[in-house]
Motif scaffolding. Sequence first.
Motif, PDB file in Angstrom:
ATOM      1  N   LEU A 381       0.499  -1.222  -0.131  1.00 17.54           N
ATOM      2  CA  LEU A 381      -0.448  -0.257   0.157  1.00 17.54           C
ATOM      3  C   LEU A 381       0.784   1.497  -0.170  1.00 17.54           C
ATOM      4  CD1 LEU A 381      -2.991  -1.496   2.341  1.00 17.54           C
ATOM      5  CD2 LEU A 381      -2.571  -1.503   0.226  1.00 17.54           C
ATOM      6  N   ARG A 407      -4.632  -3.996  -8.635  1.00 17.36           N
ATOM      7  CA  ARG A 407      -4.283  -3.114  -7.868  1.00 17.36           C
ATOM      8  C   ARG A 407      -5.273  -2.291  -7.410  1.00 17.36           C
ATOM      9  NH1 ARG A 407      -0.412   0.659  -6.263  1.00 17.36           N
ATOM     10  NH2 ARG A 407       0.530   0.456  -4.604  1.00 17.36           N
ATOM     11  N   ALA A 409      -4.780  -0.221  -4.010  1.00 16.36           N
ATOM     12  CA  ALA A 409      -4.302   0.797  -2.443  1.00 16.36           C
ATOM     13  C   ALA A 409      -5.577   1.994  -2.823  1.00 16.36           C
ATOM     14  CB  ALA A 409      -3.193   0.809  -3.879  1.00 16.36           C
TER      15      ALA A 409
END
Length: 439
Positions: A381, A407, A409
């Motif tokens: 992250l 992803r 994040a």
Amino acid sequence: MRKGANVQVPASAVRVELGWQAGPQVPDVDASALLLTSGKVRSDADFVFYNQATHPSGAVRHEGKRTAGGTVTDTLVVELGRVEPEVETVVLAASADAGTFGQVPGLHIRVVDAADGTEIARFDSEDATVETAFLLGELYRRQGAWKFRAVGQGYGSGLAGLATDFGISVDEPQAAAPAPPQAAPAAPPVAPPPPPTGPAAPVPPPPQAAAPAPAAAPAGGAGTGAPVRLTKVTLTKESPTVSLTKQGGTSGTMRVNLNWEVRKQFQGWGAKLGRAMALHGDLDLDLGAFFELTDGTKGVVQALGNAFGALHQPPFIQLDADDRTGARASGENLTINLDHRSEFRRILVFVMIYEGARSFANLNATVTLTPQAGAPIDFSLDECTVPSRVAALALITNQGGDLVVQREARYLVPDRGVSPQRTLDHAYGWGMNWTPGRK
């Protein structure tokens, strides 16, 4: 311990901790174990590592990484009482990913009693240079009892070379063969030329031709089933998506793991939040997932409201447990049943702060998705710079039968009086109704 020294192991089960100091330019390191009979594995199943986390006997398990105080630890658990009688040695190895062990400070291995955490043995490697794999130690039987020996033998051929030495069949991408030299261009012929007959005109084998038979495995080695895959996938801002099909993750289960460390140093805006984090006590992060099935069913899997889901019936997603303190080495986990991948439309994996902090600031978190068959997928992250208590981690979508992992994040900031879940719902257009819940 010094290299070559050995010690008795009185415990019935041990935790093997491979540790090193994290830092810039330090390559990632992975722990692995090989179960040997007469110096070789019996089959590829005797290799336990990040892509094959549990031995069929259940005696050896790879439990994954954790960071604390700047030290990264990758853990194996060995239940010595369950190791099959024909297994004489459990080799404990390490491999460096995209680097050498000369770049890895503080490399060591600890063997501790799994029951109470008492240290049984520790070996520090101090002479690594260009090695890319290390045999750090081994657990072995001697007169009906178990002992640990510090080994410290390095390999320059990486995990693949180390595994192959013990009889593992490794499936690694091969470099493409160079193209045959081409003759200089000539004027177009007025008629088709006759088929070539000389050796200067190599003809590739037809597509249906059988591949060459693999070399026989060493005595006692694997040689059966598909070769072991060592590849891993890391998602980044620049390369945020991956196909599970292309990575071989099309069946069985996929574990989604969240692991974290609260940084001890705080600066600037994060200092106030960091102090608030400390004052609130233990940090309780909750992993969860929104789901939408192809029949239109929508819902959430989370600890709040005890909505832990189910693995073998809809929604085919299950939260393993609620880690209220982050004390468990395995962090928080949920499992997705890929045998039902055709019934998923989309899955949004998320994390929220239940208590213990007002923001994700100063949190060092890693997400790892590990299919039962296929390469593990991981990402970190980003640093949180907003007062966020909920973050979208990964979005998994069904694209023509292929599950694609993206992803995310993404840190979100709920409006006053709006729950983290409702904030996620609005951001991703899930369209669910929400009521207050507790755990």
